[in-house]
Design an enzyme around this catalytic site. Structure first.
Site, PDB file in Angstrom:
ATOM      1  N   SER A  13       8.075   4.178   3.408  1.00  0.00           N
ATOM      2  CA  SER A  13       7.239   2.989   3.584  1.00  0.00           C
ATOM      3  C   SER A  13       6.876   2.825   5.062  1.00  0.00           C
ATOM      4  CB  SER A  13       7.971   1.776   2.993  1.00  0.00           C
ATOM      5  OG  SER A  13       7.098   0.705   2.779  1.00  0.00           O
TER       6      SER A  13
ATOM      7  N   ASP B  22       3.394   2.826  -7.374  1.00  0.00           N
ATOM      8  CA  ASP B  22       2.948   2.167  -6.152  1.00  0.00           C
ATOM      9  C   ASP B  22       1.634   1.466  -6.477  1.00  0.00           C
ATOM     10  OD1 ASP B  22       4.418   2.216  -3.687  1.00  0.00           O
ATOM     11  OD2 ASP B  22       4.254   4.395  -3.633  1.00  0.00           O
TER      12      ASP B  22
ATOM     13  N   HIS C 135       7.780   1.855  -5.818  1.00  0.00           N
ATOM     14  CA  HIS C 135       7.883   1.940  -4.366  1.00  0.00           C
ATOM     15  C   HIS C 135       9.336   2.006  -3.878  1.00  0.00           C
ATOM     16  CE1 HIS C 135       6.206   1.378  -0.334  1.00  0.00           C
ATOM     17  NE2 HIS C 135       7.228   0.581  -0.084  1.00  0.00           N
TER      18      HIS C 135
END
Length: 293
Positions: A153, A236, A268
């Site tokens: 991320s 995602d 995610h």
């Protein structure tokens, strides 16, 4: 799909709220479960691996590393630097040892990097810190035979910024053999008007100079021999998936050694949490890249 410049603020906020796209549980619950999984995994790793905790890489209070060391006498030591996520404002190195055990079991050293998250740190500082952390690791572990990066991320963004460094301003040029960029953000402009930027307070100028998508020419100069894996979760958000797809295509067109991994049945959070498992697709891929499979 609507271009981000034409989205209402609510929709843009939704696109950049990864927890709202998980199919496993509610947004709040998926974040709580994520923190719990990372903490428990890190505690387990600290119990099983030899560790050097809070090793300074700079003068700043937050500029510290945790090193997880395998029990090996081999001189062929590979090292993975892990850069945590948390939208540059959440999490720390204290939850960043969760993926250590399958790697240490294969004789790989893992280094978890701490950096000053917002509001204490700003984007320029965080990028500078992770770059200096890599230089420090190379200086402290000059005998390593392969240096690899892994970031999730916000950490994938920071890892991409490390690959895009002009090392002439530093004392050494790290030779990074491979990088795993997992569910990252590579163009910061879309998040300027979202809730994410509230503690970061980035201007457009700051966002542009810290966007890996704008620094591919420098990445090609600095990291042309690096094997790059751009990984994205099936669940995602469309905007997160687009970030990875577009960055991958830009690197590929530039002639870099890059592959795209679209990881089925992940969101995610689970895409990175599963690195605790030696049989997980991305764990096996990382070990294979290092010749440790």
């Amino acid at each position: 799909m609507t271009h981000w410049t034409e989205m209402e603020k609510d929709e843009l906020d939704r696109q950049y709220s990864p927890s709202r796209w998980s199919h496993r549980m509610s947004a709040d619950d998926v974040i709580k479960a994520h923190v719990k999984a990372l903490k428990e995994g890190t505690e387990r790793a600290r119990g099983l691996a030899q560790t050097l905790l809070n090793v300074p890489y700079g003068e700043g209070h937050g500029e510290k590393l945790d090193v997880y060391i395998p029990r090996t006498n081999s001189l062929d030591v590979h090292l993975v630097i892990y850069l945590h996520g948390g939208y540059w404002q959440f999490l720390s190195k204290e939850e960043s040892g969760f993926m250590v055990i399958p790697l240490v079991d294969k004789g790989v050293v893992v280094v978890a990097v701490g950096y000053d998250i917002a509001p204490k740190g700003n984007m320029d500082l965080m990028v500078s810190q992770v770059r200096r952390s890599v230089v420090s690791v190379v200086q402290q572990y000059s005998h390593i035979s392969g240096l690899y990066l892994c970031g999730h991320s916000a950490g994938a963004h920071l890892a991409a910024m490390v690959l895009s460094t002009d090392w002439s301003q530093y004392s050494i040029t790290p030779q990074i053999k491979g990088a795993f960029l997992v569910s990252g953000i590579y163009d910061l402009l879309p998040i300027l008007s979202t809730y994410v930027n509230e503690p970061l307070k980035m201007t457009e100028e700051v966002a542009v100079r810290n966007s890996p998508s704008k620094l591919v020419a420098q990445l090609k100069l600095s990291s042309s021999s690096c094997q790059i894996v751009v990984a994205v979760a099936e669940n995602d958000s469309p905007e997160f998936r687009k970030q990875s797809e577009e960055y991958y295509k830009t690197l590929e067109v530039s002639g870099l050694s890059v592959t795209m991994e679209d990881v089925a049945n992940t969101d995610h959070f689970s895409i990175i949490e599963q690195l605790v498992d030696g049989e997980y697709h991305l764990t096996k891929l990382l070990l294979k890249m290092m010749g440790k499979s």
